[in-house]
Every structure is written in structure tokens, then in C-alpha cells.
Design an enzyme around this catalytic site. Structure first.
Site, PDB file in Angstrom:
ATOM      1  N   ASN A  99       0.860  -1.189   0.000  1.00  0.00           N
ATOM      2  CA  ASN A  99       0.000   0.000   0.000  1.00  0.00           C
ATOM      3  C   ASN A  99       0.897   1.240   0.000  1.00  0.00           C
ATOM      4  O   ASN A  99       1.777   1.357   0.846  1.00  0.00           O
ATOM      5  CB  ASN A  99      -0.887  -0.060   1.251  1.00  0.00           C
ATOM      6  N   CYS A 129      -6.181   8.749   1.892  1.00  0.00           N
ATOM      7  CA  CYS A 129      -5.911   8.895   3.321  1.00  0.00           C
ATOM      8  C   CYS A 129      -6.407  10.237   3.835  1.00  0.00           C
ATOM      9  O   CYS A 129      -5.950  11.287   3.386  1.00  0.00           O
ATOM     10  CB  CYS A 129      -4.423   8.762   3.623  1.00  0.00           C
ATOM     11  N   GLY A 216     -14.560   0.313  11.265  1.00  0.00           N
ATOM     12  CA  GLY A 216     -15.179  -0.640  12.181  1.00  0.00           C
ATOM     13  C   GLY A 216     -16.630  -0.911  11.782  1.00  0.00           C
ATOM     14  O   GLY A 216     -17.131  -0.353  10.793  1.00  0.00           O
TER      15      GLY A 216
HETATM   16  C1  LIG Z   1      -5.322   2.462  12.500  1.00  0.00           C
HETATM   17  C2  LIG Z   1      -5.623   2.416  11.037  1.00  0.00           C
HETATM   18  C3  LIG Z   1      -4.606   2.703  10.126  1.00  0.00           C
HETATM   19  C4  LIG Z   1      -4.872   2.684   8.752  1.00  0.00           C
HETATM   20  N1  LIG Z   1      -3.852   2.926   7.872  1.00  0.00           N
HETATM   21  C5  LIG Z   1      -4.086   2.850   6.527  1.00  0.00           C
HETATM   22  C6  LIG Z   1      -3.014   3.020   5.588  1.00  0.00           C
HETATM   23  O1  LIG Z   1      -1.844   3.206   5.958  1.00  0.00           O
HETATM   24  N2  LIG Z   1      -3.309   2.961   4.262  1.00  0.00           N
HETATM   25  C7  LIG Z   1      -4.597   2.719   3.818  1.00  0.00           C
HETATM   26  O2  LIG Z   1      -4.808   2.664   2.600  1.00  0.00           O
HETATM   27  N3  LIG Z   1      -5.615   2.528   4.685  1.00  0.00           N
HETATM   28  C8  LIG Z   1      -5.384   2.589   6.013  1.00  0.00           C
HETATM   29  N4  LIG Z   1      -6.420   2.364   6.897  1.00  0.00           N
HETATM   30  C9  LIG Z   1      -7.781   2.080   6.381  1.00  0.00           C
HETATM   31  C10 LIG Z   1      -8.074   0.574   6.359  1.00  0.00           C
HETATM   32  O3  LIG Z   1      -7.177  -0.121   5.538  1.00  0.00           O
HETATM   33  C11 LIG Z   1      -9.523   0.319   5.887  1.00  0.00           C
HETATM   34  O4  LIG Z   1      -9.690   0.820   4.586  1.00  0.00           O
HETATM   35  C12 LIG Z   1     -10.560   0.971   6.773  1.00  0.00           C
HETATM   36  O5  LIG Z   1     -10.164   0.937   8.127  1.00  0.00           O
HETATM   37  C13 LIG Z   1     -11.947   0.320   6.649  1.00  0.00           C
HETATM   38  O6  LIG Z   1     -11.928  -1.026   7.070  1.00  0.00           O
HETATM   39  P1  LIG Z   1     -12.339  -1.511   8.571  1.00  0.00           P
HETATM   40  O7  LIG Z   1     -13.639  -0.842   8.892  1.00  0.00           O
HETATM   41  O8  LIG Z   1     -12.430  -2.990   8.485  1.00  0.00           O
HETATM   42  O9  LIG Z   1     -11.228  -1.044   9.471  1.00  0.00           O
HETATM   43  C14 LIG Z   1      -6.182   2.381   8.280  1.00  0.00           C
HETATM   44  C15 LIG Z   1      -7.194   2.093   9.210  1.00  0.00           C
HETATM   45  C16 LIG Z   1      -6.938   2.094  10.562  1.00  0.00           C
HETATM   46  C17 LIG Z   1      -8.046   1.756  11.509  1.00  0.00           C
END
Ligand SMILES: Cc1cc2nc3c(=O)[nH]c(=O)nc-3n(C[C@H](O)[C@H](O)[C@H](O)COP(=O)(O)O)c2cc1C
Length: 303
Positions: A99, A129, A216
Site C-alpha cells: 500500500n 488517506c 469498524g
Molecule cells: C489504524 C488504522 C490505520 C490505517 N492505515 C491505513 C493506511 O496506511 N493505508 C490505507 O490505505 N488505509 C489505512 N487504513 C484504512 C483501512 O485499511 C480500511 O480501509 C478501513 O479501516 C476500513 O476497514 P475496517 O472498517 O475494516 O477497518 C487504516 C485504518 C486504521 C483503523
């Protein structure tokens, strides 16, 4: 038992459950808890051209059925990843998705070249982001900029390029069409939704950056809706994520049109969540008598 193998733009995954970027680091910590080879793939923490310390704390806050984060792409930089993390990851039998986030299209191109040469399986271009000032979300909310970054990434990558979309837009299909038109091999969605939480007593925002990205279980219905809309607008395969914490959630995402899924924040509440999601998804396939999990993709029957 159903065949769990899927194919994401030419990348073979032994099953459709991957880890979302930023929620699994580089796999080292979870690797101490269980055999991460059981997963289909891992999207590593967002990489930038140089080391980033990330944003000041507090940068994580729990919210109803979810969490806010403003981590801000803390990572060792692409060269340190290639030197120290990638060799460890390559010992595993799972797809490695790198990524990346850049401040200019050229930075994306440079990282694509380095990572392709280093032998990752796929590159996930993060144009979404919400927690960084330069680049990031700006690319993901404007179709022409999203297309420009995609085209530069494609021109410099020797492996399939997946573009990760932001939900912080009015019409996500517009951005999806733009990146497909610019050559994206796959699309992943959703990144986090911009949010804010305030401490009533101090009257200060809980996050030092004031706002952050919501993820989440709370975001699952938004993510399913957006995957469904994008699946109707493009032909490239989709990696669906946002709020998945059970096999049924993963199945919903696939029915909406995803070829594979990613588990993110759920792993913070329960480190075993990714494996549980996989096992529950397998059970759903078996209960429904499916020969292959692939039969779920896009099989929703809208009214
Ligand atoms: C603590 C944290 C750090 C994240 N860092 C990145 C990142 O570096 N690059 C990215 O594309 N998405 C990042 N995300 C987004 C996740 O990859 C994902 O798209 C998003 O959290 C939705 O999925 P979820 O609801 O299952 O967490 C991050 C999410 C969280 C919670």
C-alpha cells in the site's frame, strides 16, 4: 468444502480474506499469535518515499461500533520496508500487497518501480488517506487527479495496480470510472470516513488532529452500498472492505460485488477476527452448497 480460491486481477489468493492496510502492520505481531499463512493476503501499512513518524497522540479513539484514527501514515519508508520487512513477509505463503501514499504523482511512480523490482505481488495505490495534509485525500476526491496518479503508477509498475478509493465523496462511481479509465487493474474500497469526537468535559476533540477516519462495524452498510455502486459502474475486480467483522459481513461484501475482502479494525477488538471471518465464510458457502466462494461475487438480487 467450497473452493475458497479467488483471483484478483491476476493475483491468485488461496482464499478471499486479506488484511486491510494499517491494521496488521507488516504481519510480525499477528504472526506470533497464529499462522498468518491461513489468510489470502496482507496489505501492508501505507508506505511513503521516506520514513514518517505519523501524527501526534492521541490518534486513536473508540466510538460507538467503531473507531477513529489519525495515525497519519507512520511507516519506516519504502526502502526500509524492502530491506527489512519484505524478506520476512516473503517467507510466508500469502499475497503481499504494498500500500503506497505519495505527495506527488512522481512519488507514486518511484515507489511502484522499487516495489515491483523487489517482488511484491500487487500495489495498492492509496489516494484516500484523510489523515495527511499533502496528497492523500485530495487525489481521491477529484477524478482527474485520481486518474493522473493511476496512470503514473501503471506506467511504473510491473505488477497489478489496485487503486484504493475514499468514501468521502458525493459520487464514488465517478472516481471509480476515472481510475479504471486510467488503467487500474483493480479497485479497493472503502478507506475511512472522516469523523470527529469531542470530550464534553474538556471541550477538546479527542484526537490531537481534531478529526480522523472512522472505521469498524459502524461503517459496514456504507461500504456495502459503495461496493455495490462501484461494481455496477466498472468491470475491474473489487477488494471490498469497511466494517467487516464476521463471515456474514464478508459474504455481504462479496454479494455486493467484491471478489475478495479485507478485515481491518475488527482485528483490534479481536486479533483472531480475520481467521474467524474466513471460517464463518467457509461455513456459509458450505451451508449454501456453493462449489466456490466465487459464486457469491455480485450475486445480490436487488429489488
Ligand atoms: C489504524 C488504522 C490505520 C490505517 N492505515 C491505513 C493506511 O496506511 N493505508 C490505507 O490505505 N488505509 C489505512 N487504513 C484504512 C483501512 O485499511 C480500511 O480501509 C478501513 O479501516 C476500513 O476497514 P475496517 O472498517 O475494516 O477497518 C487504516 C485504518 C486504521 C483503523
Amino acid at each position: 468444502m467450497a473452493d475458497m480460491r479467488v483471483n484478483l486481477a491476476g493475483v491468485a489468493l488461496k482464499n478471499p480474506v486479506t488484511m486491510a492496510s494499517g491494521t496488521f502492520g507488516f504481519g510480525r505481531e499477528y504472526g506470533q499469535l497464529y499462522d498468518i499463512d491461513r489468510l489470502g493476503g496482507i496489505s501492508v501499512k501505507g508506505l511513503t518515499p521516506r520514513l514518517r513518524a505519523g501524527n501526534p497522540s492521541p490518534r486513536i479513539a473508540e466510538t460507538p461500533m467503531g473507531m477513529l484514527n489519525s495515525v497519519g501514515l507512520q511507516n519506516p519508508g519504502v526502502d526500509a520496508f524492502i530491506a527489512h520487512e519484505l524478506p520476512e513477509l516473503k517467507k510466508h505463503d500469502l499475497a503481499i500487497i504494498a500500500n503506497i501514499s505519495g505527495s506527488t504523482p512522481e512519488e507514486y511512480g518511484e515507489m511502484c518501480e522499487k516495489l515491483s523490482a523487489a517482488g511484491v505481488d500487487m500495489i495498492e495505490v492509496n489516494i484516500s488517506c484523510p489523515n495527511v495534509k499533502a496528497g492523500g485525500l485530495a487525489y481521491g476526491t477529484r477524478p482527474e487527479l485520481a486518474a493522473e496518479v493511476t496512470a503514473v503508477a501503471k506506467a511504473h509498475a510491473a505488477v497489478p495496480v489496485m487503486v484504493k478509493l475514499s468514501p468521502n465523496v458525493t459520487d464514488i462511481t465517478e472516481i471509480a470510472r476515472a481510475v479504471e479509465g486510467a488503467g487500474a487493474d483493480a479497485i479497493s474500497l472503502i478507506n475511512t470516513l472522516r469523523g470527529m469526537a469531542i470530550d464534553v468535559n474538556t471541550r477538546r476533540p479527542i484526537l490531537k488532529m481534531n478529526t480522523g477516519g472512522l472505521s469498524g462495524p459502524a461503517v459496514l452498510p456504507v461500504a456495502v452500498r459503495m461496493v455495490w455502486e462501484v461494481a455496477g459502474a466498472v468491470k475491474v475486480p473489487i477488494l471490498g472492505m469497511g466494517g467487516i467483522s464476521s463471515g456474514a459481513d464478508a459474504a455481504q461484501m462479496m454479494l455486493a460485488g467484491a471478489s475478495a475482502v479485507a478485515v481491518g479494525a475488527a482485528a483490534f477488538a479481536d486479533p483472531m477476527a480475520p481467521l474467524r471471518v474466513l471460517e464463518e465464510l467457509e461455513a456459509i458457502c458450505d451451508r449454501q452448497g456453493l462449489h466456490s466462494v466465487r459464486a457469491l461475487t455480485g450475486a445480490v438480487q436487488p429489488w
